[in-house]
Design a protein around this motif. Structure first.
Motif, PDB file in Angstrom:
ATOM      1  N   ASP A   5     -34.325 -20.450  -6.981  1.00 18.25           N
ATOM      2  CA  ASP A   5     -32.928 -19.873  -6.660  1.00 18.25           C
ATOM      3  C   ASP A   5     -32.270 -19.619  -7.709  1.00 18.25           C
ATOM      4  OD1 ASP A   5     -34.097 -19.634  -3.979  1.00 18.25           O
ATOM      5  OD2 ASP A   5     -32.789 -21.272  -3.257  1.00 18.25           O
ATOM      6  N   HIS A 125     -30.619 -12.202  -6.291  1.00 15.53           N
ATOM      7  CA  HIS A 125     -32.019 -12.669  -5.634  1.00 15.53           C
ATOM      8  C   HIS A 125     -32.478 -11.702  -4.655  1.00 15.53           C
ATOM      9  CE1 HIS A 125     -32.786 -16.367  -3.162  1.00 15.53           C
ATOM     10  NE2 HIS A 125     -33.563 -15.638  -2.459  1.00 15.53           N
ATOM     11  N   VAL A 126     -31.698 -10.710  -4.432  1.00 15.53           N
ATOM     12  CA  VAL A 126     -32.216  -9.558  -3.552  1.00 15.53           C
ATOM     13  C   VAL A 126     -33.155  -8.580  -4.416  1.00 15.53           C
ATOM     14  CG1 VAL A 126     -31.714  -7.176  -2.289  1.00 15.53           C
ATOM     15  CG2 VAL A 126     -30.489  -9.494  -1.555  1.00 15.53           C
ATOM     16  N   ALA A 129     -36.557 -10.051  -5.267  1.00 16.00           N
ATOM     17  CA  ALA A 129     -37.400 -10.111  -4.060  1.00 16.00           C
ATOM     18  C   ALA A 129     -38.098  -8.643  -4.029  1.00 16.00           C
ATOM     19  CB  ALA A 129     -36.375 -10.324  -2.667  1.00 16.00           C
ATOM     20  N   GLU A 130     -37.298  -7.557  -4.426  1.00 13.16           N
ATOM     21  CA  GLU A 130     -37.972  -6.271  -4.440  1.00 13.16           C
ATOM     22  C   GLU A 130     -38.805  -6.125  -5.522  1.00 13.16           C
ATOM     23  OE1 GLU A 130     -37.285  -3.716  -2.024  1.00 13.16           O
ATOM     24  OE2 GLU A 130     -36.880  -5.327  -0.946  1.00 13.16           O
ATOM     25  N   THR A 147     -34.763  -2.223   4.532  1.00 16.51           N
ATOM     26  CA  THR A 147     -35.986  -3.343   4.260  1.00 16.51           C
ATOM     27  C   THR A 147     -35.730  -4.473   3.129  1.00 16.51           C
ATOM     28  OG1 THR A 147     -37.161  -1.886   2.787  1.00 16.51           O
ATOM     29  CG2 THR A 147     -37.690  -1.678   5.104  1.00 16.51           C
ATOM     30  N   ALA A 148     -34.835  -4.269   2.379  1.00 19.48           N
ATOM     31  CA  ALA A 148     -34.447  -5.759   1.427  1.00 19.48           C
ATOM     32  C   ALA A 148     -34.028  -6.639   2.250  1.00 19.48           C
ATOM     33  CB  ALA A 148     -33.631  -4.947   0.431  1.00 19.48           C
ATOM     34  N   GLU A 149     -33.971  -7.792   1.546  1.00 15.47           N
ATOM     35  CA  GLU A 149     -33.484  -9.140   1.986  1.00 15.47           C
ATOM     36  C   GLU A 149     -31.822  -8.713   2.084  1.00 15.47           C
ATOM     37  OE1 GLU A 149     -33.871 -13.626   1.024  1.00 15.47           O
ATOM     38  OE2 GLU A 149     -35.112 -12.328  -0.033  1.00 15.47           O
ATOM     39  N   ARG A 150     -31.342  -9.624   2.935  1.00 16.35           N
ATOM     40  CA  ARG A 150     -29.972  -9.233   3.252  1.00 16.35           C
ATOM     41  C   ARG A 150     -28.863  -9.895   1.935  1.00 16.35           C
ATOM     42  NH1 ARG A 150     -30.394  -4.607   5.514  1.00 16.35           N
ATOM     43  NH2 ARG A 150     -30.175  -4.973   3.423  1.00 16.35           N
ATOM     44  N   TRP A 151     -28.176  -9.264   1.665  1.00 14.98           N
ATOM     45  CA  TRP A 151     -27.175  -9.798   0.669  1.00 14.98           C
ATOM     46  C   TRP A 151     -26.359 -10.958   0.912  1.00 14.98           C
ATOM     47  CZ3 TRP A 151     -21.959 -10.044  -0.069  1.00 14.98           C
ATOM     48  CH2 TRP A 151     -21.591 -10.637  -1.401  1.00 14.98           C
ATOM     49  N   LEU A 154     -27.407 -14.500   1.702  1.00  9.18           N
ATOM     50  CA  LEU A 154     -27.699 -15.116   0.377  1.00  9.18           C
ATOM     51  C   LEU A 154     -26.413 -15.757  -0.300  1.00  9.18           C
ATOM     52  CD1 LEU A 154     -30.402 -12.768  -0.719  1.00  9.18           C
ATOM     53  CD2 LEU A 154     -30.840 -15.136  -0.241  1.00  9.18           C
TER      54      LEU A 154
END
Length: 172
Positions: A5, A125-126, A129-130, A147-151, A154
């Motif tokens: 992280d 971080h987002v 992941a992409e 569809t991306a991880e939620r900011w 995080l």
């Protein structure tokens, strides 16, 4: 895949956030993902054009949260190191081969201000992941996609973990 992280660090006396990933791909594939506009579009927060040489220009556009801007290529050493300015920040990418089919990717965002650490860490971080989706051939729509991880979760986790925060959050 080993992941780290975002961590808050100092780089040459400046605040920074650092990520490190061990990727199941050769360095050349990861280099393409971080340096070619056609690949960056899958994971980077802005559309990019790049003059691929030290001293060259890099332009950023179409990010819904920040205005279009230009930066300078500070380091261009394929397939290992890329660094450029982005506003008052500096992004540094380093790729280290780990055998024939693996490599380590380190991303360091040297920050304009300390209070941007948690905000930027959540954003990278987002994005990373992409990047993972893109280089693994998985569907993804980029960091601004539904569809991306939620900011926000995080961001809250980085703040709760003690990362410096308090900077304005574009788009909110």
């Amino acid at each position: 895949m080993a992941t780290e992280d975002g961590t808050y660090v100092q780089v040459e006396g400046r605040p920074a956030v650092r990520f490190r990933r061990n990727l199941r791909h050769p360095a050349a594939k990861v280099w393409a993902a971080i340096s070619e506009p056609s690949e960056l579009k899958h994971w980077f927060p802005a559309a990019v054009t790049i003059e691929p040489q030290q001293g060259g220009t890099i332009t950023f556009g179409d990010d819904p949260n920040v205005p279009d801007r230009k930066g300078e290529i500070l380091v261009y050493e394929p397939p290992r190191r890329l660094a450029f300015t982005w506003g008052a920040s500096e992004l540094r990418f380093e790729i280290e081969p780990d055998g024939d089919q693996r490599c380590w990717l380190t991303l360091i965002d040297v920050l304009e201000n300390t209070d941007t650490a948690a905000r930027n860490a959540a954003g990278w971080h987002v994005c990373l992941a992409e990047l993972d989706k893109a280089i693994n051939g998985e569907p993804g729509g980029g960091p601004h996609a539904d569809t991306a991880e939620r900011w926000h979760p995080l961001y809250e986790a980085y703040v709760a973990g003690g990362m410096p925060s308090g900077a304005p959050i574009p788009g909110l």
